[in-house]
Design an enzyme around this catalytic site. Structure first.
Site, PDB file in Angstrom:
ATOM      1  N   ASP A   1     -11.614   3.042   3.742  1.00 48.29           N
ATOM      2  CA  ASP A   1     -12.085   1.648   3.697  1.00 48.29           C
ATOM      3  C   ASP A   1     -13.601   1.572   3.533  1.00 48.29           C
ATOM      4  OD1 ASP A   1     -10.129  -0.398   3.916  1.00 48.29           O
ATOM      5  OD2 ASP A   1      -9.741   0.158   5.993  1.00 48.29           O
TER       6      ASP A   1
ATOM      7  N   GLN B   1      -5.158  -1.360   9.431  1.00 44.96           N
ATOM      8  CA  GLN B   1      -5.166  -2.721   8.885  1.00 44.96           C
ATOM      9  C   GLN B   1      -5.821  -3.681   9.879  1.00 44.96           C
ATOM     10  OE1 GLN B   1      -4.213  -3.460   5.806  1.00 44.96           O
ATOM     11  NE2 GLN B   1      -4.413  -5.669   5.962  1.00 44.96           N
TER      12      GLN B   1
ATOM     13  N   LYS C   1       0.839  -1.202   0.000  1.00 45.07           N
ATOM     14  CA  LYS C   1       0.000   0.000   0.000  1.00 45.07           C
ATOM     15  C   LYS C   1       0.871   1.249   0.000  1.00 45.07           C
ATOM     16  CE  LYS C   1      -4.003  -2.033   2.270  1.00 45.07           C
ATOM     17  NZ  LYS C   1      -4.714  -2.340   3.519  1.00 45.07           N
TER      18      LYS C   1
HETATM   19  N1  GUN Z   1      -7.466  -6.492   6.090  1.00 52.81           N
HETATM   20  C1  GUN Z   1      -7.725  -7.228   4.989  1.00 52.81           C
HETATM   21  N2  GUN Z   1      -8.324  -6.468   4.045  1.00 52.81           N
HETATM   22  C2  GUN Z   1      -8.446  -5.238   4.558  1.00 52.81           C
HETATM   23  C3  GUN Z   1      -8.973  -4.005   4.055  1.00 52.81           C
HETATM   24  O1  GUN Z   1      -9.485  -3.899   2.939  1.00 52.81           O
HETATM   25  N3  GUN Z   1      -8.910  -2.952   4.900  1.00 52.81           N
HETATM   26  C4  GUN Z   1      -8.390  -3.044   6.146  1.00 52.81           C
HETATM   27  N4  GUN Z   1      -8.393  -1.950   6.909  1.00 52.81           N
HETATM   28  N5  GUN Z   1      -7.889  -4.152   6.645  1.00 52.81           N
HETATM   29  C5  GUN Z   1      -7.921  -5.240   5.851  1.00 52.81           C
END
Ligand code: GUN
Length: 300
Positions: free
Chosen positions: A121, A98, A54
């Site tokens: 998100d 996350q 990311k």
């Molecule tokens: N963990 C796995 N996928 C995601 C996501 O799309 N966003 C977040 N914040 N955590 C994750």
């Protein structure tokens, strides 16, 4: 094989190119550099890899990136204080914590502390509500990625029957909302659904998001249907050597590809779209925070 393969890796590359163009315009015309903060708690190796990706892709499209790596033992109060600080920081337009977080931290408390205006998100109740009634804002990353691939493949989705297998807050529910907005007839199936194969056989569009390797079989697919496989299941692959693993989707790919019209592979289908859509959402929130209309090609 009869199905065409939907190349999410190449689509995501193109999308990142468009995002970079929008970032450049926000900088040169408005003096805004979209900023994304990613917070990770603990040392889950999968999450570490994902978060590093990311940060790298955020910088590659010209955005400002901040990464906070907190110890497994950090208190909930400390995480909440960091989120409050990022909520107040004008250089930050997107905040992502996350998941999963360690057991002593309540994920709902974390989510509900994030300013909905920076909720890239689309996890906060305010963002979920906006998505449901069609107001502008960020759209859940993986569902947005699925929708972009479907529109690219099929054009107008109006009147098509979409069967979503899985009802998670992360994927099943928001993709169903988006497909309804596209005028699909939407069925949400799940682990308690009776005679799942016969429901899936009705689908022009199948979205599999259950997290069970190869659960959706080839003979469940209507000939010519479009199949979007959201599953990323890591399984042991001793045939590749000791300790090796490989990724399997929620759809039995080889069987389904004989019958479907188009299908996403795993890996290389939906997966690469998720981070690209996170970047797209950061451009959307940076625009909205500054009173600008977000680019229409980056959202639902
Ligand atoms: N963990 C796995 N996928 C995601 C996501 O799309 N966003 C977040 N914040 N955590 C994750």
């Amino acid at each position: 094989m009869t199905a065409s393969i939907i190349d999410g890796k190449s689509f995501a590359e193109g999308l990142r190119g468009r995002i970079a163009g929008h970032v450049e315009r926000l900088k040169s015309e408005h003096g805004i550099t979209p900023g994304l903060a990613v917070v990770i708690v603990g040392h889950d190796p999968g999450s570490q890899v994902y978060v590093a990706q990311k940060a790298k892709q955020t910088v590659a499209v010209g955005m400002h990136s901040e990464k906070y790596e907190l110890a497994e033992t950090v208190s909930e109060a400390e995480v909440l204080a960091l989120i409050e600080k990022l909520n107040a920081d004008p250089a930050i337009h997107g905040i992502l914590v996350q998941l999963p977080v360690p057991d002593h931290i309540d994920p709902q408390k974390i989510i509900q502390t994030i300013d909905p205006a920076k909720d890239v998100d689309c996890f906060t109740p305010a963002s979920v509500g906006k998505l449901a009634i069609g107001l502008p804002g960020p759209v859940s990353c993986t569902p947005l990625g699925c929708l972009m691939l479907l529109r690219d493949q099929l054009g107008d989705l109006s009147g098509l029957h979409a069967v979503v297998v899985g009802r998670s807050n992360l994927v099943g529910k928001p993709i169903a909302q988006l497909l309804l907005r596209e005028n699909c007839t939407v069925t949400i199936a799940h682990s308690r659904t009776r005679d799942l194969p016969s429901i899936v056989r009705q689908a022009d569009i199948v979205v599999a998001a259950v997290g069970r390797p190869e659960m959706v079989k080839g003979d469940w697919i209507k000939p010519g249907a479009t199949v979007i496989d959201v599953g990323i299941n890591r399984i042991d692959a001793p045939e590749r050597g000791e300790g090796k693993t490989r990724l399997l989707g929620d759809v039995a790919f080889a069987e389904a590809a004989e019958i479907a019209g188009a299908i996403t592979p795993v890996p290389g289908g939906v997966g690469p779209m998720t981070i690209a859509c996170l970047l797209a959402n950061t451009v959307t929130t940076a625009s909205l925070i500054n009173g600008l209309v977000p680019p229409s090609d980056l959202t639902a």
